[in-house]
Every structure is written in structure tokens, then in C-alpha cells.
Design a protein around this motif. Structure first.
Motif, PDB file in Angstrom:
ATOM      1  N   LEU A  99       0.821  13.552  39.542  1.00 51.30           N
ATOM      2  CA  LEU A  99       0.608  14.614  38.777  1.00 51.30           C
ATOM      3  C   LEU A  99       0.218  15.949  39.617  1.00 51.30           C
ATOM      4  CD1 LEU A  99      -0.862  13.392  35.588  1.00 51.30           C
ATOM      5  CD2 LEU A  99       1.781  13.943  35.976  1.00 51.30           C
ATOM      6  N   GLN A 100      -0.861  15.687  40.502  1.00 48.31           N
ATOM      7  CA  GLN A 100      -1.094  16.853  41.403  1.00 48.31           C
ATOM      8  C   GLN A 100      -0.202  17.255  42.163  1.00 48.31           C
ATOM      9  OE1 GLN A 100      -5.038  15.998  43.289  1.00 48.31           O
ATOM     10  NE2 GLN A 100      -5.460  14.540  41.693  1.00 48.31           N
ATOM     11  N   VAL A 101       0.780  16.447  42.771  1.00 43.34           N
ATOM     12  CA  VAL A 101       2.011  16.839  43.660  1.00 43.34           C
ATOM     13  C   VAL A 101       2.789  17.610  42.769  1.00 43.34           C
ATOM     14  CG1 VAL A 101       4.029  16.111  44.573  1.00 43.34           C
ATOM     15  CG2 VAL A 101       1.933  14.691  44.955  1.00 43.34           C
ATOM     16  N   LEU A 102       3.191  17.265  41.284  1.00 41.49           N
ATOM     17  CA  LEU A 102       4.067  17.977  40.552  1.00 41.49           C
ATOM     18  C   LEU A 102       3.537  19.545  40.319  1.00 41.49           C
ATOM     19  CD1 LEU A 102       5.142  15.589  37.855  1.00 41.49           C
ATOM     20  CD2 LEU A 102       6.511  16.367  39.962  1.00 41.49           C
ATOM     21  N   ASP A 103       2.127  19.358  40.305  1.00 36.81           N
ATOM     22  CA  ASP A 103       1.243  20.757  39.957  1.00 36.81           C
ATOM     23  C   ASP A 103       1.599  21.647  41.098  1.00 36.81           C
ATOM     24  OD1 ASP A 103       0.613  19.996  37.352  1.00 36.81           O
ATOM     25  OD2 ASP A 103      -1.134  19.378  37.675  1.00 36.81           O
ATOM     26  N   ALA A 104       1.349  20.981  42.352  1.00 37.12           N
ATOM     27  CA  ALA A 104       1.216  21.660  43.463  1.00 37.12           C
ATOM     28  C   ALA A 104       2.565  22.356  43.742  1.00 37.12           C
ATOM     29  CB  ALA A 104       0.844  20.946  44.609  1.00 37.12           C
ATOM     30  N   LEU A 105       3.724  21.479  43.539  1.00 33.32           N
ATOM     31  CA  LEU A 105       4.903  22.161  43.727  1.00 33.32           C
ATOM     32  C   LEU A 105       5.609  22.894  42.499  1.00 33.32           C
ATOM     33  CD1 LEU A 105       6.455  18.728  45.172  1.00 33.32           C
ATOM     34  CD2 LEU A 105       5.662  20.940  46.191  1.00 33.32           C
ATOM     35  N   ARG A 106       4.760  23.245  41.475  1.00 33.60           N
ATOM     36  CA  ARG A 106       4.943  24.010  40.364  1.00 33.60           C
ATOM     37  C   ARG A 106       6.192  23.428  39.695  1.00 33.60           C
ATOM     38  NH1 ARG A 106       4.382  30.175  42.804  1.00 33.60           N
ATOM     39  NH2 ARG A 106       2.043  29.741  43.550  1.00 33.60           N
ATOM     40  N   ILE A 107       6.080  21.991  39.240  1.00 33.24           N
ATOM     41  CA  ILE A 107       7.135  21.336  38.833  1.00 33.24           C
ATOM     42  C   ILE A 107       6.495  20.812  37.094  1.00 33.24           C
ATOM     43  CG2 ILE A 107       8.594  19.145  38.558  1.00 33.24           C
ATOM     44  CD1 ILE A 107       8.932  19.585  41.491  1.00 33.24           C
ATOM     45  N   GLU A 108       6.968  21.415  36.228  1.00 33.84           N
ATOM     46  CA  GLU A 108       6.128  21.010  34.997  1.00 33.84           C
ATOM     47  C   GLU A 108       6.683  19.926  34.160  1.00 33.84           C
ATOM     48  OE1 GLU A 108       6.044  23.033  30.252  1.00 33.84           O
ATOM     49  OE2 GLU A 108       6.739  24.149  31.941  1.00 33.84           O
ATOM     50  N   ARG A 109       8.120  19.370  34.606  1.00 31.16           N
ATOM     51  CA  ARG A 109       8.528  18.385  33.889  1.00 31.16           C
ATOM     52  C   ARG A 109       9.590  17.704  35.070  1.00 31.16           C
ATOM     53  NH1 ARG A 109      11.503  19.120  28.763  1.00 31.16           N
ATOM     54  NH2 ARG A 109      10.688  17.243  28.145  1.00 31.16           N
ATOM     55  N   ALA A 110       9.717  16.516  35.104  1.00 30.26           N
ATOM     56  CA  ALA A 110      10.580  15.954  36.245  1.00 30.26           C
ATOM     57  C   ALA A 110      11.030  14.558  35.369  1.00 30.26           C
ATOM     58  CB  ALA A 110      10.019  15.450  37.294  1.00 30.26           C
ATOM     59  N   ALA A 111      12.354  14.246  36.234  1.00 27.91           N
ATOM     60  CA  ALA A 111      12.846  13.052  35.889  1.00 27.91           C
ATOM     61  C   ALA A 111      12.349  12.000  36.949  1.00 27.91           C
ATOM     62  CB  ALA A 111      14.592  13.040  35.940  1.00 27.91           C
ATOM     63  N   ILE A 112      11.888  10.974  36.604  1.00 32.55           N
ATOM     64  CA  ILE A 112      11.108   9.882  37.576  1.00 32.55           C
ATOM     65  C   ILE A 112      11.890   8.735  37.954  1.00 32.55           C
ATOM     66  CG2 ILE A 112       8.944   8.881  38.009  1.00 32.55           C
ATOM     67  CD1 ILE A 112       8.445  11.856  37.617  1.00 32.55           C
ATOM     68  N   VAL A 113      11.763   8.407  39.078  1.00 29.34           N
ATOM     69  CA  VAL A 113      12.662   7.145  39.640  1.00 29.34           C
ATOM     70  C   VAL A 113      11.506   6.473  40.171  1.00 29.34           C
ATOM     71  CG1 VAL A 113      14.517   6.305  40.769  1.00 29.34           C
ATOM     72  CG2 VAL A 113      14.784   8.480  39.796  1.00 29.34           C
ATOM     73  N   GLY A 114      11.250   5.163  39.687  1.00 30.12           N
ATOM     74  CA  GLY A 114      10.424   4.217  40.346  1.00 30.12           C
ATOM     75  C   GLY A 114      10.887   2.846  40.828  1.00 30.12           C
ATOM     76  N   HIS A 115      10.559   2.282  41.964  1.00 24.75           N
ATOM     77  CA  HIS A 115      10.938   1.170  42.416  1.00 24.75           C
ATOM     78  C   HIS A 115       9.605   0.416  42.752  1.00 24.75           C
ATOM     79  CE1 HIS A 115      11.576  -1.833  45.806  1.00 24.75           C
ATOM     80  NE2 HIS A 115      12.618  -2.157  44.966  1.00 24.75           N
ATOM     81  N   ASP A 116       9.566  -0.896  42.177  1.00 29.76           N
ATOM     82  CA  ASP A 116       8.476  -1.794  42.357  1.00 29.76           C
ATOM     83  C   ASP A 116       7.199  -1.376  41.961  1.00 29.76           C
ATOM     84  OD1 ASP A 116       7.802  -4.373  44.414  1.00 29.76           O
ATOM     85  OD2 ASP A 116       6.152  -2.643  44.757  1.00 29.76           O
ATOM     86  N   VAL A 117       6.235  -1.180  42.670  1.00 27.26           N
ATOM     87  CA  VAL A 117       4.893  -0.387  41.990  1.00 27.26           C
ATOM     88  C   VAL A 117       5.272   0.973  41.833  1.00 27.26           C
ATOM     89  CG1 VAL A 117       2.422   0.021  42.450  1.00 27.26           C
ATOM     90  CG2 VAL A 117       3.469  -2.150  43.257  1.00 27.26           C
ATOM     91  N   GLY A 118       6.090   1.580  42.333  1.00 25.97           N
ATOM     92  CA  GLY A 118       6.298   2.920  41.879  1.00 25.97           C
ATOM     93  C   GLY A 118       6.999   3.104  40.679  1.00 25.97           C
ATOM     94  N   GLY A 119       7.598   1.809  40.005  1.00 24.11           N
ATOM     95  CA  GLY A 119       8.119   1.784  38.614  1.00 24.11           C
ATOM     96  C   GLY A 119       6.844   1.500  37.612  1.00 24.11           C
ATOM     97  N   GLY A 120       5.746   1.139  38.149  1.00 22.73           N
ATOM     98  CA  GLY A 120       4.515   1.063  37.240  1.00 22.73           C
ATOM     99  C   GLY A 120       4.149   2.262  37.235  1.00 22.73           C
ATOM    100  N   ILE A 121       4.036   3.106  38.188  1.00 18.39           N
ATOM    101  CA  ILE A 121       3.463   4.416  38.313  1.00 18.39           C
ATOM    102  C   ILE A 121       4.475   5.344  37.372  1.00 18.39           C
ATOM    103  CG2 ILE A 121       3.187   6.541  39.640  1.00 18.39           C
ATOM    104  CD1 ILE A 121       3.037   4.460  42.144  1.00 18.39           C
ATOM    105  N   ALA A 122       5.821   5.100  37.468  1.00 17.94           N
ATOM    106  CA  ALA A 122       6.721   5.691  36.549  1.00 17.94           C
ATOM    107  C   ALA A 122       6.190   5.315  35.113  1.00 17.94           C
ATOM    108  CB  ALA A 122       7.927   5.563  36.973  1.00 17.94           C
ATOM    109  N   GLN A 123       5.791   4.212  34.747  1.00 19.98           N
ATOM    110  CA  GLN A 123       5.807   3.903  33.261  1.00 19.98           C
ATOM    111  C   GLN A 123       4.235   4.416  32.996  1.00 19.98           C
ATOM    112  OE1 GLN A 123       6.135  -0.462  32.630  1.00 19.98           O
ATOM    113  NE2 GLN A 123       7.007  -0.569  34.767  1.00 19.98           N
ATOM    114  N   TYR A 124       3.435   4.435  33.829  1.00 16.64           N
ATOM    115  CA  TYR A 124       2.175   5.144  33.508  1.00 16.64           C
ATOM    116  C   TYR A 124       2.531   6.479  33.034  1.00 16.64           C
ATOM    117  CZ  TYR A 124      -2.690   6.643  33.926  1.00 16.64           C
ATOM    118  OH  TYR A 124      -3.866   7.284  33.629  1.00 16.64           O
ATOM    119  N   LEU A 125       3.009   7.208  33.811  1.00 20.70           N
ATOM    120  CA  LEU A 125       3.466   8.767  33.610  1.00 20.70           C
ATOM    121  C   LEU A 125       4.022   8.806  32.284  1.00 20.70           C
ATOM    122  CD1 LEU A 125       4.461   9.595  37.101  1.00 20.70           C
ATOM    123  CD2 LEU A 125       2.282  10.463  35.942  1.00 20.70           C
TER     124      LEU A 125
END
Length: 290
Positions: A99-125
Motif C-alpha cells: 500500500l505504501q508503494v502504491l501511495d508513493a507511486l500515486r496509484i489510488e487503485r490497481a489490479a493485483i496479480v499475485g503468485h504463491d505468497v504474493g497471492g496471499g498478499i493480494a487476498q489480504y489487500l
């Protein structure tokens, strides 16, 4: 704060230059690269898993349709990003940092693609911060309450001893196990070697242990009851012969998330973004158009 980066060619694929930079988040540097083109389409953020890096996505990114800004991140402690040094590398910790990365890049909303544990992070978001997620794609993703493999459980149980062994010994064991996630031995050997290279020092070994200790299925189990509330259009993609996360896990995710689609890829194991980037690339445009 965005630190100075360098333009560099994508490795081995002859594609146009992309911009690689570091973000300073509370004293820890995260590496990311941007690609694609800005337009009316949602920005797309790619998240790798354990113990990989942004390299995972290099052959998938070119398949993102024009008009989408693409951001590919090395999570803290992986790839070119800084080691954790005690910072939170749980699924929650990574997600809040994303979320801090998105804020720093001034991205309010995004499509999230996650693999493996990255998929767990995507679910959390998608569950905890649904207004930030326009679409959700889960590829061979951790989920629910029983995704730790036997080898990971054994490694965690052995840590009082193994954390003091040479990094090269630990990584040789991990390398053999990870290569089971590839159908092609040569590709698997080259990729796993690249993923594990940052951990081949005493400091790297300590970072690897931090990641290992942070793997906890209770995090995804806590998210499971709320998957039914996910409103973001969801695509689930799975290797038919994944030796770590069976296709049944993908089917459970499809059943839990309303209107989710499931594509099972034949002759593919765990690392679908590397083994079948063209097939993954055919699914993503359909998903982005939903």
C-alpha cells in the motif's frame, strides 16, 4: 521517496527499456520496475512469492494490453530490495508495505496479480483494503489453512540447528526442492539460482530465515471467511501438476470468491508465470476487460 534508478533492458528478451528504481519506505529500499503505457486501463501490480523476485514476471509483462501502467515489485528481502533486518515480512507486513508503494507511486487503485505468497498478499489487500483493488488474479496461490509444504514445516522445525549452518548448505537443500516446481530442469535450475543468489551470504542466510519463520497459514485462514465479500473480478490460474499447492486449492478459491474464473494449465507445475507466460498472457486481457 523515489530514489534514482537506471534504465536497463529487460534481461534476455530484447524488449524496450523499462525504468527500474528504488523506493525508500521508512529506511528500507524496495526495488520495482515500471513498464506498459499509461491509458484508460487500470494500473497492474505484480507480486511474486517465496523465495522468488520480480524476475518471475519478465515474460508475462509483455502480454499486458496497451493502456495499462505496469508495476513489478521485489518485496522486502527479495531480489534487489533490502534485507528485512527485523522488519515485518508476514503476509500482512508485505501487504501494508505494498500500500505504501502504491501511495508513493500515486496509484489510488490497481489490479493485483499475485503468485504463491504474493497471492496471499493480494487476498489480504482485496479483503482488508477492497477500495484499493479493482481486480484480483491469483496464480498458484497460498490460501486457506494448510499450504505449508512438508519440507517447509521440516525446515522451520529444524531452525534452531539449521540457522547456524553455512548459507550454501541451506540453499542447496532449498534449490533441490524448488526445482520440483518446474517441468523443465534447465529453466528451473537457472531461475532458482537467480532467486537464491541474494541469500548466499551470512546476512542473506539470516534474511532467508526471517522469511521462513514468517510463513504462517493462520494468516490466510483468517482471510478465508471474508473471501465471499470480494467484489473485484477475480481470475484464478493454476498449474495442473503443481507439487506444492494442488489444484484443489484453486478450486476452493474459485468456490469461495464470487464469480471467480479458474484456468488450469496442462503440463505446468508451480511456476506458471515462467513455464506458460503466453497462456497466462491470454487469460490476463480477458480478466482486465471484465
Amino acid at each position: 521517496e523515489v530514489l534514482a534508478g537506471a534504465r536497463h533492458p529487460r534481461p534476455d528478451d530484447g524488449l524496450p527499456l523499462v525504468r527500474g528504481e528504488f523506493l525508500d519506505l521508512a529506511g528500507a529500499r524496495l526495488y520495482y520496475y515500471a513498464a506498459g503505457s499509461r491509458g484508460d486501463g487500470d494500473p497492474v501490480l505484480f507480486l511474486h512469492g517465496f523465495p522468488t523476485s520480480s524476475h518471475l514476471w519478465q515474460d508475462v509483462v509483455p502480454h499486458v494490453p496497451p493502456g495499462h501502467r505496469v508495476v513489478v515489485v521485489d518485496l522486502l528481502g527479495f531480489g534487489r530490495s533490502d534485507f528485512p533486518r527485523g522488519r515485518d515480512v508476514s503476509i500482512r507486513g508485505h501487504a501494508e508495505r505494498v500500500l505504501q508503494v502504491l501511495d508513493a507511486l500515486r496509484i489510488e487503485r490497481a489490479a493485483i496479480v499475485g503468485h504463491d505468497v504474493g497471492g496471499g498478499i493480494a487476498q489480504y489487500l482485496a479483503v482488508r483494503h477492497p477500495t484499493r483493488v479493482t481486480r484480483l488474479a491469483l496464480i498458484d496461490s497460498v490460501a486457506f489453512d494448510d499450504w505449508l509444504t512438508r519440507d517447509v514445516k521440516l525446515a522451520k522445525a529444524s531452525l534452531p540447528l539449521t540457522r547456524y549452518l553455512p548459507a550454501t548448505w541451506i540453499l542447496s537443500v532449498v534449490q533441490r526442492d524448488l526445482q520440483r516446481g518446474y517441468t523443465g530442469h534447465e529453466r528451473g535450475h537457472m531461475s532458482v539460482e537467480k532467486y537464491l543468489r541474494p541469500f548466499a551470504t551470512p546476512d542473506g542466510r539470516d534474511a532467508f530465515v526471517e522469511h521462513l519463520l514468517a510463513l504462517d497459514a493462520r494468516e490466510t485462514a483468517a482471510l478465508a471467511p471474508r473471501l465471499g465479500s470480494v467484489v473485484a473480478p477475480t481470475a484464478i490460474i493454476w498449474g495442473a501438476h503443481d507439487p506444492f499447492l494442488p489444484t484443489e486449492l484453486g478450486r476452493r478459491l474459485q468456490a469461495a470468491i464470487p464469480h471467480a474464473t479458474l484456468d488450469v494449465l496442462p503440463d505446468v507445475r508451480h511456476f506458471a508465470p515462467e513455464e506458460a507466460p503466453e497462456t497466462v498472457g491470454r487469460v490476463l486481457p480477458r480478466w482486465l476487460a471484465r
